[in-house]
Design an enzyme around this catalytic site. Structure first.
Site, mmCIF file in Angstrom:
data_model
loop_
_atom_site.group_PDB
_atom_site.id
_atom_site.type_symbol
_atom_site.label_atom_id
_atom_site.label_comp_id
_atom_site.label_asym_id
_atom_site.label_seq_id
_atom_site.Cartn_x
_atom_site.Cartn_y
_atom_site.Cartn_z
ATOM 1 C CE LYS A 219 33.780 43.657 48.787
ATOM 2 N NZ LYS A 219 34.920 44.220 49.443
ATOM 3 C CG ASP B 159 36.552 41.684 47.211
ATOM 4 O OD1 ASP B 159 36.802 42.393 48.196
ATOM 5 O OD2 ASP B 159 36.013 40.569 47.330
#
Ligand code: GLU
Length: 418
Positions: free
Chosen positions: A106, A146
């Site tokens: 991430k 995201d």
């Protein structure tokens, strides 16, 4: 409001909760609780007025035992090193829960993107892509959208990477626009899996989704698509919220009209199809059949959990419930479909995009949706089996039991190098 829970500690406690039900050595389990590496970098970007600004950015590669690191990049003022670490770990266990061949990663940049122009965001994105270039790659680490990032940013990352590498490699990043090698159905995929998982849960509980009442907290890409799809399945969306507040109508809100209103005005409040304006907290505690938290981590903590009245919660966001909230809701017999299953549609269709990019052969939206549905339905059935066979406290623990075992098996089968 209790003190903010650290999401990285939440992740570690979720793994601990599963640990007594898996066949994994404690030293291997310890490995599965920490990222392999985290890049922290300061990006210097020229603003439109010619001045320079520094932005802190992170990329965490949590675990690559099952495949390339995979996960999105978020632009948000609340981004922190521990948040990115947690989100990267959740990606590992998400990919393992649905059985797609990826590890987890991430990234995030500390920024409020609303304060900057499109050209500034482009320069920032390209600066981050340049910084990431040595650590990403189609078989190494594959970023995706995201919070506050989407097709536009992914197209820029792909272009920067391909320019610097002097190649054509669309699979280096997923969530691109279809004309830049993106997949049909990718934008809808997170909301789609959230409602497919809810449908399976209602079926499991012998509850009717037709006519069920639904509240959606967060009206970004995941939240509004979930609202639209659950409405199409015959449920009634009675409430929705975004950072400006919430709206309520017992007769139902038209999810598309509410989204159009938000698109035009910047917020969901003020939508004329609402009977009442309510707070974000009201949306989370309404007496509804299904609650979809679709915003950020820690939306429901130990203080708020006792007031939650929903029967089923399907987590479109990552980490919306703290471990304390989880415990309270488990005691109340609320069926919580964990993020690592409920929102796994996003990364699953990212996987389909990556497969299509590698084959240079593109699927129809119908095929994407069918294959996604099969994966979510199968993964839900695996969770039910594990939940019942081990008499577990929650579906979240069941998901971690399945996922941790899969990652640990991959690690142990590979052996340790050097
Ligand atoms: N950001 C999404 C998630 O949290 C999607 C990640 C991806 O497609 O790789 O699951």
């Amino acid at each position: 409001m209790s003190e903010q829970t650290n999401p990285f500690e939440s992740l570690q406690s979720q793994i601990d909760e599963a640990s007594s039900h898996v066949d994994v050595d404690s030293d291997v389990l310890e490995r599965l609780k920490h990222p392999e590496r985290v890049l922290e970098t300061n990006l210097t970007v020229e603003l439109d007025d010619g001045s320079l600004e520094r932005f802190k950015a992170f990329r965490s590669q949590f675990n690559g035992d099952r495949g390339p690191y995979k996960g999105g990049i978020r632009y948000h003022p609340g981004v922190s090193r521990d948040e990115v670490k947690a989100l990267s770990g959740w990606m590992v266990y998400k990919c393992a829960t649905v059985g797609i061949p990826y590890g987890g990663g991430k990234g995030g940049i500390i920024i409020d993107p609303d304060e900057y122009s499109a050209t500034e965001i482009e320069r920032l994105t390209r600066a981050f892509a340049k910084e990431l270039r040595p650590m990403i790659g189609v078989d190494r680490d594959v970023p995706a959208p995201d919070v506050n990032t989407g097709q536009r940013e992914m197209n820029w990352i792909k272009d920067t990477y391909e320019t610097l590498e002097n190649t054509t490699e669309p699979g280096v990043v997923t969530g691109k626009a279809p004309d830049s090698g993106g997949s049909e159905g990718r934008v809808e995929a997170t909301g789609r899996s959230t409602v497919l998982a809810a449908r399976e849960a209602f079926d499991y509980l012998d509850k009717d989704l037709e006519g069920a009442t639904v509240a959606v907290q967060g009206y970004g890409n995941a939240g509004w698509i979930a609202a639209k799809l659950i409405h199409e399945m015959g449920a009634t969306v009675v409430a929705a919220s975004d950072s400006s507040g919430g709206i309520y109508n017992a007769d139902g809100i038209d999810p598309v009209a509410a989204k159009d209103h938000k698109h035009e005005t910047g917020s969901i409040t003020g939508y004329d199809g609402a009977a009442e304006e309510i707070t974000n907290e009201d949306v989370l505690t309404l007496d509804v059949d299904l609650l979809i938290p679709a915003a950020l981590e820690n939306a429901i903590d130990g203080d708020l959990a006792p007031d939650v009245q929903a029967d089923v919660i399907s987590e479109a966001a990552n980490g919306p419930l703290t471990p304390e909230a989880d415990e309270i809701l488990a005691d109340e017999d609320v069926l919580v479909i964990p993020d690592i299953l409920a929102n796994a549609g996003g990364v699953t269709v990212s996987y389909f995009e990556w497969v299509q990019n590698r084959q240079r052969f593109y699927w129809t939206e119908e095929r994407v949706n069918e294959e996604l549905e099969a994966i979510i339905v199968d993964a839900f059935a695996d969770l039910v089996d594990t939940y019942e066979a081990n008499d577990l406290r929650s579906f979240r623990t069941a998901a971690y039991v399945v996922a941790v075992q899969r990652v640990a098996d991959a690690f142990e089968e590979a052996g340790t190098f050097p």
